[in-house]
Design an enzyme around this catalytic site. Structure first.
Site, PDB file in Angstrom:
ATOM      1  N   ASN A   7       8.154  -2.438   4.462  1.00 49.83           N
ATOM      2  CA  ASN A   7       7.172  -2.139   3.418  1.00 49.83           C
ATOM      3  C   ASN A   7       6.157  -3.294   3.367  1.00 49.83           C
ATOM      4  O   ASN A   7       6.530  -4.442   3.111  1.00 49.83           O
ATOM      5  CB  ASN A   7       7.910  -1.986   2.083  1.00 49.83           C
ATOM      6  CG  ASN A   7       6.975  -1.683   0.938  1.00 49.83           C
ATOM      7  OD1 ASN A   7       5.891  -2.243   0.859  1.00 49.83           O
ATOM      8  ND2 ASN A   7       7.387  -0.808   0.050  1.00 49.83           N
ATOM      9  N   ASP A   9       3.446  -3.479   1.344  1.00 52.73           N
ATOM     10  CA  ASP A   9       2.665  -3.500   0.095  1.00 52.73           C
ATOM     11  C   ASP A   9       2.262  -4.914  -0.320  1.00 52.73           C
ATOM     12  O   ASP A   9       1.139  -5.142  -0.788  1.00 52.73           O
ATOM     13  CB  ASP A   9       3.486  -2.930  -1.076  1.00 52.73           C
ATOM     14  CG  ASP A   9       3.722  -1.443  -0.969  1.00 52.73           C
ATOM     15  OD1 ASP A   9       3.121  -0.802  -0.095  1.00 52.73           O
ATOM     16  OD2 ASP A   9       4.529  -0.933  -1.768  1.00 52.73           O
ATOM     17  N   HIS A  10       3.220  -5.859  -0.157  1.00 45.82           N
ATOM     18  CA  HIS A  10       2.952  -7.206  -0.675  1.00 45.82           C
ATOM     19  C   HIS A  10       1.900  -7.962   0.124  1.00 45.82           C
ATOM     20  O   HIS A  10       1.351  -8.942  -0.369  1.00 45.82           O
ATOM     21  CB  HIS A  10       4.238  -8.016  -0.766  1.00 45.82           C
ATOM     22  CG  HIS A  10       5.083  -7.628  -1.944  1.00 45.82           C
ATOM     23  ND1 HIS A  10       4.599  -6.887  -2.993  1.00 45.82           N
ATOM     24  CD2 HIS A  10       6.370  -7.884  -2.234  1.00 45.82           C
ATOM     25  CE1 HIS A  10       5.569  -6.705  -3.867  1.00 45.82           C
ATOM     26  NE2 HIS A  10       6.653  -7.293  -3.429  1.00 45.82           N
ATOM     27  N   ARG A  18      -7.236 -11.754  -4.810  1.00 42.86           N
ATOM     28  CA  ARG A  18      -8.587 -12.311  -4.725  1.00 42.86           C
ATOM     29  C   ARG A  18      -9.667 -11.252  -4.482  1.00 42.86           C
ATOM     30  O   ARG A  18     -10.831 -11.583  -4.356  1.00 42.86           O
ATOM     31  CB  ARG A  18      -8.632 -13.336  -3.578  1.00 42.86           C
ATOM     32  CG  ARG A  18      -7.973 -14.647  -3.917  1.00 42.86           C
ATOM     33  CD  ARG A  18      -8.812 -15.407  -4.934  1.00 42.86           C
ATOM     34  NE  ARG A  18      -8.200 -16.676  -5.256  1.00 42.86           N
ATOM     35  CZ  ARG A  18      -8.473 -17.828  -4.639  1.00 42.86           C
ATOM     36  NH1 ARG A  18      -9.324 -17.862  -3.644  1.00 42.86           N
ATOM     37  NH2 ARG A  18      -7.876 -18.923  -5.005  1.00 42.86           N
ATOM     38  N   HIS A  43       3.219   2.036  -0.435  1.00 45.15           N
ATOM     39  CA  HIS A  43       3.247   2.789  -1.694  1.00 45.15           C
ATOM     40  C   HIS A  43       1.830   2.795  -2.260  1.00 45.15           C
ATOM     41  O   HIS A  43       1.327   1.754  -2.686  1.00 45.15           O
ATOM     42  CB  HIS A  43       4.224   2.096  -2.658  1.00 45.15           C
ATOM     43  CG  HIS A  43       4.430   2.826  -3.949  1.00 45.15           C
ATOM     44  ND1 HIS A  43       5.313   2.385  -4.909  1.00 45.15           N
ATOM     45  CD2 HIS A  43       3.872   3.957  -4.453  1.00 45.15           C
ATOM     46  CE1 HIS A  43       5.287   3.215  -5.940  1.00 45.15           C
ATOM     47  NE2 HIS A  43       4.416   4.177  -5.694  1.00 45.15           N
ATOM     48  N   ARG A  45      -0.036   3.442  -5.162  1.00 42.28           N
ATOM     49  CA  ARG A  45       0.243   3.656  -6.576  1.00 42.28           C
ATOM     50  C   ARG A  45      -0.992   4.212  -7.275  1.00 42.28           C
ATOM     51  O   ARG A  45      -2.117   3.960  -6.856  1.00 42.28           O
ATOM     52  CB  ARG A  45       0.654   2.339  -7.250  1.00 42.28           C
ATOM     53  CG  ARG A  45       1.952   1.762  -6.718  1.00 42.28           C
ATOM     54  CD  ARG A  45       2.343   0.534  -7.510  1.00 42.28           C
ATOM     55  NE  ARG A  45       2.827   0.890  -8.825  1.00 42.28           N
ATOM     56  CZ  ARG A  45       4.113   0.897  -9.183  1.00 42.28           C
ATOM     57  NH1 ARG A  45       5.037   0.523  -8.338  1.00 42.28           N
ATOM     58  NH2 ARG A  45       4.466   1.264 -10.379  1.00 42.28           N
ATOM     59  N   ARG A  49      -2.707  -0.993  -7.348  1.00 42.08           N
ATOM     60  CA  ARG A  49      -2.572  -2.446  -7.557  1.00 42.08           C
ATOM     61  C   ARG A  49      -2.455  -3.216  -6.244  1.00 42.08           C
ATOM     62  O   ARG A  49      -2.748  -4.387  -6.202  1.00 42.08           O
ATOM     63  CB  ARG A  49      -1.390  -2.763  -8.467  1.00 42.08           C
ATOM     64  CG  ARG A  49      -0.054  -2.471  -7.847  1.00 42.08           C
ATOM     65  CD  ARG A  49       1.081  -2.969  -8.722  1.00 42.08           C
ATOM     66  NE  ARG A  49       1.237  -2.160  -9.920  1.00 42.08           N
ATOM     67  CZ  ARG A  49       2.364  -2.116 -10.620  1.00 42.08           C
ATOM     68  NH1 ARG A  49       3.392  -2.852 -10.242  1.00 42.08           N
ATOM     69  NH2 ARG A  49       2.477  -1.357 -11.675  1.00 42.08           N
ATOM     70  N   HIS A  50      -1.979  -2.561  -5.179  1.00 40.29           N
ATOM     71  CA  HIS A  50      -1.929  -3.279  -3.893  1.00 40.29           C
ATOM     72  C   HIS A  50      -2.561  -2.439  -2.782  1.00 40.29           C
ATOM     73  O   HIS A  50      -3.691  -2.701  -2.394  1.00 40.29           O
ATOM     74  CB  HIS A  50      -0.518  -3.798  -3.553  1.00 40.29           C
ATOM     75  CG  HIS A  50       0.637  -2.906  -3.928  1.00 40.29           C
ATOM     76  ND1 HIS A  50       0.717  -1.584  -3.558  1.00 40.29           N
ATOM     77  CD2 HIS A  50       1.762  -3.185  -4.630  1.00 40.29           C
ATOM     78  CE1 HIS A  50       1.852  -1.079  -4.020  1.00 40.29           C
ATOM     79  NE2 HIS A  50       2.506  -2.012  -4.686  1.00 40.29           N
ATOM     80  N   GLU A  70       5.026   6.193   0.341  1.00 39.45           N
ATOM     81  CA  GLU A  70       5.744   6.262  -0.932  1.00 39.45           C
ATOM     82  C   GLU A  70       4.744   6.689  -1.984  1.00 39.45           C
ATOM     83  O   GLU A  70       3.633   6.142  -2.042  1.00 39.45           O
ATOM     84  CB  GLU A  70       6.238   4.859  -1.268  1.00 39.45           C
ATOM     85  CG  GLU A  70       7.723   4.776  -1.446  1.00 39.45           C
ATOM     86  CD  GLU A  70       8.097   3.373  -1.810  1.00 39.45           C
ATOM     87  OE1 GLU A  70       8.531   2.680  -0.891  1.00 39.45           O
ATOM     88  OE2 GLU A  70       7.938   2.969  -2.969  1.00 39.45           O
ATOM     89  N   THR A 100       7.857  -3.147 -10.212  1.00 39.06           N
ATOM     90  CA  THR A 100       8.108  -2.404  -8.980  1.00 39.06           C
ATOM     91  C   THR A 100       8.849  -1.142  -9.397  1.00 39.06           C
ATOM     92  O   THR A 100       9.164  -0.971 -10.578  1.00 39.06           O
ATOM     93  CB  THR A 100       8.932  -3.257  -7.982  1.00 39.06           C
ATOM     94  OG1 THR A 100       9.180  -2.487  -6.800  1.00 39.06           O
ATOM     95  CG2 THR A 100      10.265  -3.699  -8.560  1.00 39.06           C
ATOM     96  N   THR A 101       9.105  -0.236  -8.437  1.00 39.73           N
ATOM     97  CA  THR A 101       9.811   0.991  -8.787  1.00 39.73           C
ATOM     98  C   THR A 101      11.152   0.617  -9.430  1.00 39.73           C
ATOM     99  O   THR A 101      11.888  -0.190  -8.877  1.00 39.73           O
ATOM    100  CB  THR A 101      10.067   1.831  -7.513  1.00 39.73           C
ATOM    101  OG1 THR A 101       8.873   1.852  -6.755  1.00 39.73           O
ATOM    102  CG2 THR A 101      10.488   3.236  -7.848  1.00 39.73           C
ATOM    103  N   GLU A 151      16.567   8.724  -0.244  1.00 37.43           N
ATOM    104  CA  GLU A 151      16.673   7.270  -0.104  1.00 37.43           C
ATOM    105  C   GLU A 151      17.528   6.802  -1.269  1.00 37.43           C
ATOM    106  O   GLU A 151      17.136   6.932  -2.435  1.00 37.43           O
ATOM    107  CB  GLU A 151      15.288   6.601  -0.133  1.00 37.43           C
ATOM    108  CG  GLU A 151      15.418   5.085   0.033  1.00 37.43           C
ATOM    109  CD  GLU A 151      14.065   4.366   0.007  1.00 37.43           C
ATOM    110  OE1 GLU A 151      13.040   4.950   0.418  1.00 37.43           O
ATOM    111  OE2 GLU A 151      14.062   3.199  -0.443  1.00 37.43           O
ATOM    112  N   HIS A 191      15.702  -0.909  -1.619  1.00 36.21           N
ATOM    113  CA  HIS A 191      15.296  -1.566  -2.862  1.00 36.21           C
ATOM    114  C   HIS A 191      16.158  -2.789  -3.131  1.00 36.21           C
ATOM    115  O   HIS A 191      17.376  -2.686  -3.254  1.00 36.21           O
ATOM    116  CB  HIS A 191      15.318  -0.658  -4.092  1.00 36.21           C
ATOM    117  CG  HIS A 191      14.265  -1.072  -5.089  1.00 36.21           C
ATOM    118  ND1 HIS A 191      14.432  -2.142  -5.924  1.00 36.21           N
ATOM    119  CD2 HIS A 191      13.028  -0.614  -5.319  1.00 36.21           C
ATOM    120  CE1 HIS A 191      13.340  -2.295  -6.644  1.00 36.21           C
ATOM    121  NE2 HIS A 191      12.463  -1.388  -6.289  1.00 36.21           N
ATOM    122  N   GLY A 192      15.508  -3.935  -3.171  1.00 38.21           N
ATOM    123  CA  GLY A 192      16.199  -5.177  -3.507  1.00 38.21           C
ATOM    124  C   GLY A 192      17.047  -5.752  -2.371  1.00 38.21           C
ATOM    125  O   GLY A 192      17.773  -6.723  -2.589  1.00 38.21           O
TER     126      GLY A 192
END
Ligand code: PXP
Length: 242
Positions: A7, A9-10, A18, A43, A45, A49-50, A70, A100-101, A151, A191-192
């Site tokens: 993933n 996204d980050h 920025r 994802h 969203r 946001r990302h 996602e 996050t989700t 999932e 997740h996690g």
């Protein structure tokens, strides 16, 4: 061997901090694939946001393995997915205020609506996965809704504070994977998950693929993305029989 869907996204989270051009998720995708990722997850969203719409369009052209989009099961997202045509769409619950989700999708409580979203996406040639808590009711509902995959949400396992709780959560995931296969569902999980807790989840024989984001990107900041993905693949496949 269990697959790894990275993933990214980050990578976009850092860029959006920025509102500039860098770092670019497209470059991250190339490195993740080079390091052995079996797929790429983003994802999109509602609040953007990302990941942005343009990222999804660009990644659709760039991803050589498999693009997993996602998304919330909204009309807006379904229209985007049908236009972009990722190989897979993973339906998740979405709340604006969450970091996050959080929980899994309540398929059991909304089987008709989710079934309609699954049908639209599958008619567009997209495989559909439902992100659910590892519970019998949710698994049965996912099968009734016509999903290809579930999932399994590994968040409670990942957040367990002591070994006993973690073992109980692992047992719940193992049991759910068996039940899911019996219902004809294919099984992913995520997740996690991180470098320390991933082994037992990757060792569940029914699990096809893991979706991992935060821990890989966090390590990549320090050691580089290619190395972070290779190290995750190594951590995943130590306990796995095949
Ligand atoms: N799977 C789903 C459905 C998610 O929503 C997320 C977070 O975006 C992940 C997997 C990846 O979780 P993490 O970033 O904690 O590895």
């Amino acid at each position: 061997m269990v697959g790894l869907c990275v993933n990214v996204d980050h990578v976009a989270t850092i860029r959006q901090a920025r509102r500039v051009q860098e770092p670019d998720p497209a470059q991250a995708v190339m490195l993740a694939e080079l390091a052995g990722a079996s797929g790429i997850t983003v994802h999109l969203r509602e609040d953007r946001r990302h990941i942005q719409d343009r990222d999804v369009e660009l990644l659709r052209r760039l991803v050589k393995t498999k693009l997993n989009l996602e998304m919330a099961a909204t009309q807006e997202m379904i229209q985007i997915a049908l236009a972009v045509k990722p190989e897979m769409a993973t339906l998740v619950p979405e709340r604006r205020e969450e970091l996050t989700t959080e929980g899994g999708l309540d398929v059991h409580g909304h089987v008709d609506e989710i079934g309609m979203a699954v049908r639209s996406l599958r008619e567009g040639g997209i495989a559909v996965s439902l992100f659910i808590d590892p519970e019998q009711d949710q698994l049965s509902a996912a099968a009734r809704a016509g999903a290809d995959f579930v999932e399994l949400h590994t968040g409670t396992y990942a957040e367990a504070r002591d070994r006993k709780t973690q073992q109980a959560e692992l047992a719940r995931l193992i049991q759910s994977a068996t039940v899911g296969r019996e219902l004809g569902l294919l099984i992913n999980a995520g997740h996690g998950l991180d470098y320390r807790n991933v082994g037992p989840i990757a060792a569940i024989p029914e699990v096809e693929e893991l979706s991992i984001g935060h821990s890989i990107i966090a390590r990549a900041v320090l050691v580089g993305l290619e190395r972070a993905v290779r190290e995750m693949l190594a951590a995943m496949n130590t306990d796995r029989a095949r």
